[in-house]
Design a protein around this motif. Structure first.
Motif, PDB file in Angstrom:
ATOM      1  N   HIS A  88       0.944   1.208  16.457  1.00 35.71           N
ATOM      2  CA  HIS A  88       0.311   2.546  16.902  1.00 35.71           C
ATOM      3  C   HIS A  88       0.307   3.655  15.932  1.00 35.71           C
ATOM      4  CE1 HIS A  88       4.537   3.239  16.609  1.00 35.71           C
ATOM      5  NE2 HIS A  88       4.373   4.359  17.351  1.00 35.71           N
ATOM      6  N   LYS A  89       1.094   3.601  15.049  1.00 36.23           N
ATOM      7  CA  LYS A  89       1.161   4.481  13.808  1.00 36.23           C
ATOM      8  C   LYS A  89      -0.209   4.280  13.223  1.00 36.23           C
ATOM      9  CE  LYS A  89       6.008   5.168  13.761  1.00 36.23           C
ATOM     10  NZ  LYS A  89       7.287   5.148  12.804  1.00 36.23           N
ATOM     11  N   SER A  90      -0.493   2.892  12.722  1.00 33.17           N
ATOM     12  CA  SER A  90      -1.776   2.550  11.886  1.00 33.17           C
ATOM     13  C   SER A  90      -2.752   2.979  12.668  1.00 33.17           C
ATOM     14  CB  SER A  90      -1.606   1.075  11.620  1.00 33.17           C
ATOM     15  OG  SER A  90      -0.595   0.701  10.844  1.00 33.17           O
ATOM     16  N   LEU A  91      -3.066   2.881  13.772  1.00 28.89           N
ATOM     17  CA  LEU A  91      -4.155   3.399  14.934  1.00 28.89           C
ATOM     18  C   LEU A  91      -4.237   4.912  14.620  1.00 28.89           C
ATOM     19  CD1 LEU A  91      -6.618   2.147  16.328  1.00 28.89           C
ATOM     20  CD2 LEU A  91      -4.628   1.900  18.306  1.00 28.89           C
ATOM     21  N   ALA A  92      -3.116   5.463  14.836  1.00 31.85           N
ATOM     22  CA  ALA A  92      -3.201   6.967  14.807  1.00 31.85           C
ATOM     23  C   ALA A  92      -3.658   7.288  13.281  1.00 31.85           C
ATOM     24  CB  ALA A  92      -1.879   7.703  15.145  1.00 31.85           C
ATOM     25  N   MET A  93      -3.289   6.667  12.357  1.00 35.31           N
ATOM     26  CA  MET A  93      -3.685   7.211  11.058  1.00 35.31           C
ATOM     27  C   MET A  93      -5.248   6.807  11.110  1.00 35.31           C
ATOM     28  SD  MET A  93      -0.801   5.174   8.552  1.00 35.31           S
ATOM     29  CE  MET A  93      -1.732   5.522   7.133  1.00 35.31           C
ATOM     30  N   LEU A  94      -5.828   5.690  11.496  1.00 37.77           N
ATOM     31  CA  LEU A  94      -7.291   5.751  11.558  1.00 37.77           C
ATOM     32  C   LEU A  94      -7.958   6.547  12.493  1.00 37.77           C
ATOM     33  CD1 LEU A  94      -9.859   3.915  11.533  1.00 37.77           C
ATOM     34  CD2 LEU A  94      -8.923   2.747  13.525  1.00 37.77           C
ATOM     35  N   ALA A  95      -7.029   7.108  13.524  1.00 37.95           N
ATOM     36  CA  ALA A  95      -7.949   8.136  14.381  1.00 37.95           C
ATOM     37  C   ALA A  95      -7.933   9.845  13.761  1.00 37.95           C
ATOM     38  CB  ALA A  95      -7.205   8.323  15.717  1.00 37.95           C
ATOM     39  N   ALA A  96      -6.861   9.717  12.664  1.00 37.32           N
ATOM     40  CA  ALA A  96      -6.706  11.155  12.121  1.00 37.32           C
ATOM     41  C   ALA A  96      -7.594  11.083  10.847  1.00 37.32           C
ATOM     42  CB  ALA A  96      -5.365  11.197  11.520  1.00 37.32           C
ATOM     43  N   ALA A  97      -8.222  10.017  10.339  1.00 42.70           N
ATOM     44  CA  ALA A  97      -8.957  10.157   8.992  1.00 42.70           C
ATOM     45  C   ALA A  97     -10.188  10.886   9.180  1.00 42.70           C
ATOM     46  CB  ALA A  97      -9.526   8.671   8.674  1.00 42.70           C
ATOM     47  N   PRO A  98     -10.790  11.217  10.288  1.00 44.34           N
ATOM     48  CA  PRO A  98     -11.930  12.061  10.236  1.00 44.34           C
ATOM     49  C   PRO A  98     -11.457  13.554   9.745  1.00 44.34           C
ATOM     50  CG  PRO A  98     -12.362  10.723  12.005  1.00 44.34           C
ATOM     51  CD  PRO A  98     -10.895  10.166  11.728  1.00 44.34           C
ATOM     52  N   ALA A  99     -10.198  14.085  10.528  1.00 51.04           N
ATOM     53  CA  ALA A  99      -9.671  15.264  10.227  1.00 51.04           C
ATOM     54  C   ALA A  99      -9.152  15.304   8.827  1.00 51.04           C
ATOM     55  CB  ALA A  99      -8.805  15.482  11.407  1.00 51.04           C
ATOM     56  N   VAL A 100      -8.538  14.204   8.616  1.00 51.47           N
ATOM     57  CA  VAL A 100      -7.551  14.187   7.107  1.00 51.47           C
ATOM     58  C   VAL A 100      -8.557  14.012   5.958  1.00 51.47           C
ATOM     59  CG1 VAL A 100      -5.957  13.323   5.756  1.00 51.47           C
ATOM     60  CG2 VAL A 100      -5.531  13.677   8.288  1.00 51.47           C
ATOM     61  N   GLU A 101      -9.360  13.089   6.120  1.00 55.87           N
ATOM     62  CA  GLU A 101     -10.323  12.463   4.958  1.00 55.87           C
ATOM     63  C   GLU A 101     -11.850  12.928   5.157  1.00 55.87           C
ATOM     64  OE1 GLU A 101      -9.257   8.681   3.726  1.00 55.87           O
ATOM     65  OE2 GLU A 101      -7.062   9.098   4.246  1.00 55.87           O
ATOM     66  N   GLY A 102     -12.271  13.354   6.184  1.00 51.38           N
ATOM     67  CA  GLY A 102     -13.578  13.624   6.524  1.00 51.38           C
ATOM     68  C   GLY A 102     -14.448  12.362   6.648  1.00 51.38           C
ATOM     69  N   LEU A 103     -13.895  11.371   7.169  1.00 56.76           N
ATOM     70  CA  LEU A 103     -14.642  10.242   7.534  1.00 56.76           C
ATOM     71  C   LEU A 103     -15.433  10.359   8.665  1.00 56.76           C
ATOM     72  CD1 LEU A 103     -11.980   7.399   6.823  1.00 56.76           C
ATOM     73  CD2 LEU A 103     -13.595   8.194   5.315  1.00 56.76           C
ATOM     74  N   ILE A 104     -16.495   9.686   8.749  1.00 49.75           N
ATOM     75  CA  ILE A 104     -17.264   9.725   9.974  1.00 49.75           C
ATOM     76  C   ILE A 104     -17.245   8.213  10.493  1.00 49.75           C
ATOM     77  CG2 ILE A 104     -19.542   9.930  11.131  1.00 49.75           C
ATOM     78  CD1 ILE A 104     -19.905  12.202   9.251  1.00 49.75           C
TER      79      ILE A 104
END
Length: 192
Positions: A88-104
């Motif tokens: 669940h933490k890894s999945l949350a990191m994936l979901a946060a990537a657009p806000a944190v790293e600007g990924l689309i």
């Protein structure tokens, strides 16, 4: 009016059924990401809630549209053959990537966390594809709908293969090998 996150949680729950467990993960400077966990027999489905709160934007855009732009959430399906502590933490990191790293995030996106996705996992990255189970969620105009992307855990070697040959080539290798990508203890495929 309910928030986008409330609509996402209600939509996913209506599609998958049951009453999910909910975990909230926070990252510095980002609104919390919730991860819903649904159990159906030996299948466990995790779904993020919070990635689609805002549209994904190119970080170079100095005046992003606050309403328009792609929105996505991630879904992971696994068979409960082994504990998935930390997924669940890894999945949350994936979901946060657009806000944190600007990924689309989109179909065929590769997101490499470069660490095991759960305790004891050989997988360290996610390969995204359109989810066939959870349909997109329309939002009031002018907002774009929320797309649900299946996040398939992959190994470092498989991630390197995606970078070299593309996502389709890896999926073909899985098909040839009869790989069950929902098996948390599966062997890595060695594409040729």
């Amino acid at each position: 009016m309910s928030s986008v996150s409330d609509k996402v949680a209600a939509h996913v729950t209506a599609v998958l059924g049951g009453e999910p467990q909910r975990a909230s993960v926070t990252f510095l400077g980002v609104e919390p990401i919730d991860v819903l966990r649904f159990v159906d027999g030996d299948e466990v489905t995790f779904a993020t809630v919070g990635c689609s709160r805002h549209p994904m934007q190119d970080p170079a855009d100095l005046a992003p549209d606050p309403m328009r732009g792609p929105r996505a959430e991630a879904i992971v399906r696994m068979r409960a053959k082994a504990p998935l502590a930390g997924l669940h933490k890894s999945l949350a990191m994936l979901a946060a990537a657009p806000a944190v790293e600007g990924l689309i995030l989109g179909a065929d996106s590769l997101v490499d966390l470069q660490e095991p996705l759960w305790a004891g996992a050989i997988c360290s990255a996610f390969l995204l594809t359109a989810d066939a189970v959870v349909p997109e969620l329309p939002l009031p105009e002018p907002a774009d709908p929320v797309t649900f992307l299946r996040a398939v855990p992959i190994t470092a070697n498989e991630a390197a293969w995606v970078r070299l040959k593309g996502a389709a080539a890896l999926r073909e290798a899985w098909d040839e090998a009869g790989t069950d990508v929902t098996d948390p203890v599966r062997a890595a495929v060695a594409p040729h």
